[in-house]
Design an enzyme around this catalytic site. Structure first.
Site, PDB file in Angstrom:
ATOM      1  CD  GLU B 142       2.455  -6.304  12.630  1.00 16.37           C
ATOM      2  OE1 GLU B 142       2.975  -5.844  13.165  1.00 16.37           O
ATOM      3  OE2 GLU B 142       1.483  -5.861  12.004  1.00 16.37           O
ATOM      4  CD  GLU B 268      -2.502  -0.993   9.649  1.00 18.51           C
ATOM      5  OE1 GLU B 268      -1.462  -1.564   9.972  1.00 18.51           O
ATOM      6  OE2 GLU B 268      -3.599  -1.735   9.022  1.00 18.51           O
ATOM      7  NE  ARG B 301       4.359  -2.053   3.606  1.00 16.17           N
ATOM      8  CZ  ARG B 301       3.390  -2.470   4.468  1.00 16.17           C
ATOM      9  NH1 ARG B 301       2.700  -1.598   5.492  1.00 16.17           N
ATOM     10  NH2 ARG B 301       2.444  -3.479   4.281  1.00 16.17           N
ATOM     11  NE  ARG B 318      -8.101  -1.001   4.761  1.00 16.71           N
ATOM     12  CZ  ARG B 318      -7.837  -1.928   5.618  1.00 16.71           C
ATOM     13  NH1 ARG B 318      -8.492  -1.914   6.498  1.00 16.71           N
ATOM     14  NH2 ARG B 318      -6.803  -2.478   5.449  1.00 16.71           N
ATOM     15  CE  LYS B 342      -0.687  -3.966   2.880  1.00 18.51           C
ATOM     16  NZ  LYS B 342      -1.192  -4.602   4.073  1.00 18.51           N
ATOM     17  CG  ASP B 347      -4.168  -5.767   4.760  1.00 21.54           C
ATOM     18  OD1 ASP B 347      -3.183  -5.919   4.264  1.00 21.54           O
ATOM     19  OD2 ASP B 347      -4.403  -5.835   6.186  1.00 21.54           O
ATOM     20  CD  GLU B 375      -3.108  -9.917   8.283  1.00 17.80           C
ATOM     21  OE1 GLU B 375      -1.827  -9.407   7.447  1.00 17.80           O
ATOM     22  OE2 GLU B 375      -3.410  -9.229   9.200  1.00 17.80           O
TER      23      GLU B 375
END
Lengths: 660, 660
Positions: B142, B268, B301, B318, B342, B347, B375
């Site tokens: 991923e 998610e 997480r 968010r 994070k 993100d 990413e």
């Protein structure tokens, strides 16, 4: 009732009368053993059993009589049916005429028409009436919204009772040709014209033949390389020519009665003659010569355009591509080539002008391609009865000649007097229980066939037929459902892309809004909206696309004052403050149509809910669930489109409605 | 030279001197047979062979001496190295200190530092220095841009020589924990904690252990259902608790030395405690208790947010979610739980503020998560050296306490005096020859490890080390490449999303521009651009996100005049005509930064081309190809972003450059 594995769609033959007197069938100059006649009689038996609880008998006595008479004065695949109190006489000159006549009788009986009132003479408008499956051999269906393929799975083919029912459905609406595999031919599908699959294809072809349907295959233009081990697939290469000749001999020997090849070449990454500096005509003619000895035809798709366009390039116009690539070779295509041309110059948007290639070609066989798979028109979630759109296409005057100049004239062969002509649809079926995902999407499947057989039928007549055959409900409910169908395309158009601009869909998926989704892409699909206005200038000051039409169409499209408003943004870049004929500004029209379209989608859902008591509960539930999704989709379209244009134009809705 | 199957990255040990005198290794209070010491000595042998053509000998005589001494005054995993003309002395209190010390010596030797000048004392800044693989068991990764997994394929695991090299690389930069499977645990990966895979996991764990690395696994919170056949995975259910206790006993028995579980729950679409009305703390603590008897830890997480947001909803934010979900339970997490947070609240965008959860929690173990898999930062096509970004994160003053209040302080354990603390990176490796797709992306792999071990290192020091070890080139070329790395993040930021707004990427893919791609989505990712301005109001008049910070950060972020400009659009909706400190308007800044960023990307490509003669030809070609793609990408970003804002704002570029 036994558990069904799939529905019977419009061939449910629900009981219409208690008059269960049996029928005797008499054949004159046809044999009951003729394969299609045999299927026709079996279908008649199914029909009268369902409608009346009656059967077929060999006895005389108190019976109705169906007399089938060969009459060479009747057109190919046509029929004449005439009833009286004692039964019905069916005249036809060939077997397809017989089965179409039987289905016509059954339609009348299903509509509760008295025997003595049955009277119809019919001849098909179009010689070719085809379905194109975009089924892949892994079982997936490109742009399929009704489950997986019922032909293919795991790189293999299967044939079963469902396939027979499928052939019945197709024959019942007059389809006489089916391409079973996707035009994008890759992997195992390349091998459909080899021993690996001949037996299975033959088995399927035999079922189709029982119903008067020819089987066709999409082929891979690079097959000489992939199957033959040649270095090239250049259509002028002698080795390639010889390979296709030998291959076609083999194909037609293994598959007697096989129809021919459908080819997508030089399109969206598919191989084709351009690779070798050859023309589309070179490619088509080479294949045509290879299949000609066996009566085969080549159906060559005209969906060729530059799919790696730069969005910064305002000159290149995808809409021009079909005409530009194919017009120059008009008259050079061999007699057994037919060009398959999409209804519009882009790709099955909810509103496009008619392709200028239709009638632009005056010496070439032309097959009109439409899409009943609802790729851009709601994925068979949203109700979108497409027959009104197809009627517009057929009725369009191209001005390619003084008379017989409509698209219907051209694709029927009337304009040029050619025999190879017709209509094809990208089909909307899959292995879902109800075949079409949304039960109501079957109206497009039924409707396309009926319209291809008789382009004079109105959208409403077709809708009424389908409703009456499919459902068993009172007249008022039939009226309501028919009305829902008839409005649905306009409603979908209202809440999606305005005035012919198209393409405001989620990329790849093609469901749901994304106003800029294709705006900066390589696909030639732009709306060019800025702070002041929106639309693509395709006039003589822009890309010149409007000039691909004959007069007076060219002048009308060229002038924003004369351009049909539903196509205004397709042809012109228009300021938001432009006054439409209604008096609304363009921006206000965008807001109004989106609020209206969404409200009307809600009304469709409410109308469906009002039919709850007169519709089978499972059908009701399936469709109701889709209407819920449609309403959500319509809201999303309304709000995204309105927000997008409000944020960009900074012009408020006159009516002060909520824009986010 | 023998054909390699994969590169050696920065462990290429290219020849630095002709002084090929052999080395003798003496161990005091360590045994050469200790597994990590043994690896360290083997590595030393590789290093001196490469650098000097020298070997390790048991003989005395004219040799250098590496003396390894156990010294309990040295911090855990720390080392002291001191050279003199006759050799080097390495002191450490544990085996990891030995191997890190050996790699430190090799770094010095590779940089041509004389033996007598070697002198360094080091102790790791962070107790946990982890890599997170997002490798799936089908072999896919991923967000992987460097080929497929080198752990998994076809739902199976494999362990080979490459795995050993991987462990060497990780040890060389101080990594001491690796999670080998994707946090989205599905299918076969759920079975990694069962007999089906224990043997293979053990084999891999043994290799890791040779290099002082603990192996961890991501687990499926629904494992009690999927593996255990229970009805629920409710963390307060007795059956579930018992299942995890028994399972963990089994895991630690089968895998002695196993590290623990990484968990992505309620995120998610993943299952989690919320399903049962439980808190994140309930979930984490239940698992923590199950692994506590074996010294295991739970890494939980904090990437929990509403991923089905309505874009019309301007209230839900968010960015707030992590803090809102986790802050209230500060102090309730058990001692062997660590929350993985994070770096930013969204993100991994190229620019975000620092997550307010870091330091917002004052009684909870915290692990900083960053992403070196590029990413959103160029897919390892575009050059983007991320260490400067990570430095900004580490140096950020949270004001959570009067001293030791930076993120570096918090995640090292200095702020709270806790032992469970550290940094983790989503890794950028795959089975490509060069491990990281773009050879230059290895700088991020190297750099993360080095920085996690020593957060005091500067971005430049790390870049210089990596360049010197990886390439064998002159000082001027080293300077040029180092300079390219150091500029690259700013360049990428310039041509992509302006001033912290983020998210203008192609949906799903996350490479290339799509200004509105996430604007009308369900992901909580909006820029809210209209004709007048752009940005999200996260002040106390907007979503109130700014108030999640301590003062004075909260006030600074809350006020557009005080807000750091690089984050202006993250915190405020700003008119295009707003004057920035430079005197540029916002819209002009957007244009200027995009033109500059693209030009600078071209300069990067040119700079690389100028290194052609000093770089291995295959490496050169691979990287050059990527720079070509980067330039094309930068152009696309420049033109789409500029066109989008010009079309929307209707304000022309002051400099009259081409906007489409």
């Amino acid at each position: 009732m036994k558990a069904q594995k799939w529905s019977q769609m419009w061939l449910g033959y629900h009981r219409v009368s208690k008059d269960n007197k049996n029928w005797k069938v008499i054949c004159n100059d046809f044999s009951k053993e003729d394969r299609v006649v045999n299927s026709a009689i079996a279908e008649f038996a199914k029909g009268i059993k369902g409608y009346f609880g009656a059967g077929i008998t060999e006895d005389d006595g108190d019976v109705y009589v169906l007399e089938i008479i060969k009459d060479t004065s009747i057109a190919n695949e046509g029929y004449s049916i005439k009833g009286e109190k004692s039964g019905v006489t069916l005249r036809a000159s060939d077997e397809n005429g017989v089965i179409y006549g039987v289905f016509a009788i059954l339609r009348k009986l299903g509509a509760r028409i008295r025997l003595e009132d049955i009277c119809e003479k019919a001849a098909p408008s179009n010689p070719l009436r085809m379905m194109n499956h975009w089924d892949n051999m892994d079982g997936s269906i490109e742009r399929g919204y009704s489950g997986e393929s019922f032909f293919f799975e795991n790189d293999d083919m299967y044939v079963d009772e469902r396939t027979v029912d499928y052939a019945r459905f197709m024959a019942s609406v007059g389809i006489n040709g089916i391409v079973i595999n996707n035009v994008n031919v890759k992997g195992a599908a390349t091998y459909l014209i080899t021993d690996r699959f001949f037996d299975k294809v033959k088995e399927l072809q035999d079922i189709f033949a029982d119903y008067g349907i020819k089987l066709y295959l999409s082929i891979n233009f690079a097959a000489p390389i992939e199957l033959g081990g040649l270095e090239v697939c250049d259509p002028l290469d002698e080795g390639v020519i010889a390979w296709w000749q030998a291959k076609s001999k083999e194909v037609f020997e293994k598959l007697p009665g096989f129809g021919g090849y459908l080819v997508k070449a030089d399109s969206e990454g598919r191989p084709g003659p351009f690779t070798y500096g050859r023309t589309q005509a070179d490619g088509a003619n080479m294949l045509a010569d290879a299949v000609a000895p066996y009566g085969g035809i080549i159906i060559w798709r005209c969906f060729v355009y530059n799919c790696t366009q730069d969005w910064r390039d305002y000159k290149t116009d995808r809409a021009r591509a079909g005409y530009d690539y194919f017009k120059d070779f008009d008259g050079e295509y061999h007699d057994n080539v037919i060009l398959q041309i999409k209804n519009g110059p882009m790709d099955f948007q909810i509103r496009e002008p008619i392709s200028p290639l239709l009638g632009g070609l005056t010496k070439t066989n032309q097959l009109l391609e439409v899409q009943i798979a609802q790729e851009y028109t709601g994925h068979q979630i949203d109700l979108c009865y497409l027959i009104p759109m197809f009627k517009e296409v057929l009725d369009f005057r191209t001005y390619c000649s003084e008379e017989n100049d409509t698209v219907a004239d051209i694709v029927s062969g009337r304009t040029m007097g050619n025999k190879l002509a017709g209509m094809a649809a990208v089909i909307n079926t899959g292995n879902d229980f109800n075949w079409t995902g949304n039960d109501l999407a079957a109206a497009n499947l039924y409707g396309f066939g009926r319209l291809a057989y008789n382009t004079e039928l109105s959208s409403e007549e077709i809708a009424r037929e389908w409703v009456a055959l499919t459902f068993d409900m009172d007249k008022a409910s039939e009226d309501k459902l028919t009305d829902m169908l008839l409005k649905s395309r306009e409603i979908y158009e209202k809440y999606t892309s305005p005035l012919g601009i198209g393409w405001m869909v989620t990329p790849h998926v093609h469901y749901g809004p994304s106003v800029d989704g294709y705006e900066y892409s390589r696909w030639g699909t732009y709306h060019r909206a800025d702070h002041k206005g929106i639309g693509v200038d395709r006039s003589d000051k822009g890309t010149g696309y409007a000039q691909q039409y004959y007069e007076p169409n060219a002048s009308a499209y060229n002038d924003p004052e004369k351009c049909p408003e539903e196509l205004l943004l397709f042809f012109h870049h228009i300021p938001y403050t432009w006054k439409l004929k209604s008096g609304q500004t363009l921006i206000q029209y965008i807001y109004d149509s989106h609020f209206e379209g969404e409200a009307e989608a809600e009304q469709l859902a409410a109308d469906w809910n009002s039919l709850k008591d007169v519709v089978d509960s499972e059908v009701f539930a399936r469709v109701a669930e889709r209407f819920e999704l449609q309403v959500a989709n319509a809201k999303e379209w309304r709000d995204q489109v309105n927000s997008y244009f409000f944020r960009k134009s900074d012009i408020a809705d006159e009516k002060g409605r909520k824009i986010y």
